[in-house]
Design an enzyme around this catalytic site. Structure first.
Site, short mmCIF file in Angstrom:
data_model
loop_
_atom_site.label_atom_id
_atom_site.label_comp_id
_atom_site.label_asym_id
_atom_site.label_seq_id
_atom_site.Cartn_x
_atom_site.Cartn_y
_atom_site.Cartn_z
N CYS A 55 25.70 -22.38 20.81
CA CYS A 55 24.47 -23.01 20.09
C CYS A 55 24.72 -24.09 19.99
CB CYS A 55 24.15 -22.03 18.78
SG CYS A 55 22.54 -22.90 17.89
N CYS A 58 23.20 -25.58 16.88
CA CYS A 58 24.37 -25.19 15.54
C CYS A 58 25.19 -26.33 15.62
CB CYS A 58 24.83 -23.93 15.85
SG CYS A 58 23.70 -22.54 15.99
#
Length: 133
Positions: A55, A58
């Protein structure tokens, strides 16, 4: 065999409890399904970042969490939980988008931040929800 497994679990739980107790204040701790409940109940205030390696957003949040842990680590515990490795927790909190930061007060979920927000916005929500200065 079952007794041996239970003893191993208890030993591991005790080791993790000690590790959490002596964890460097201001450091983001790795949290998993086995120790999640203990993490949020042992600390009066806790922020858990649900994330995954693949991600991109993230990855942008990770250094922000580190910085906030450095600033508020004496009052708030910061943890990160990999959703790929801890799917039951992700399902338990109905996480369908990451990054997802969950804010806990005395073991109870009090708010969530979904998405990659700027540090100032995340800090403001933490301060407001936990009544910090």
């Amino acid at each position: 065999m079952d007794d041996e497994i239970q003893r191993l679990r208890e030993k591991r739980m005790q080791e993790m409890t000690e590790k959490m107790r002596h964890a460097d204040k201001g450091a983001v701790q790795h949290v998993d399904e086995m120790h999640f409940q203990q993490f949020i109940t042992t600390n009066q205030y806790a922020v858990v970042d649900f994330w995954a390696e693949w991600c991109g957003p993230c990855q942008r949040i990770a250094p922000i969490m580190d910085e906030l842990a450095g600033e508020y680590g004496d009052k708030v515990a910061f943890g990160k939980c990999n959703t790929d490795e801890n799917r039951r927790l992700a399902m338990q909190f109905n996480i369908d988008a990451i990054p997802a930061m969950m804010l806990f007060s005395k073991g109870q979920l009090v708010d969530r931040i979904i998405g990659a927000y700027p540090k100032a916005a995340i800090r403001e929500k933490i301060i407001r929800k936990f009544g910090l200065d």
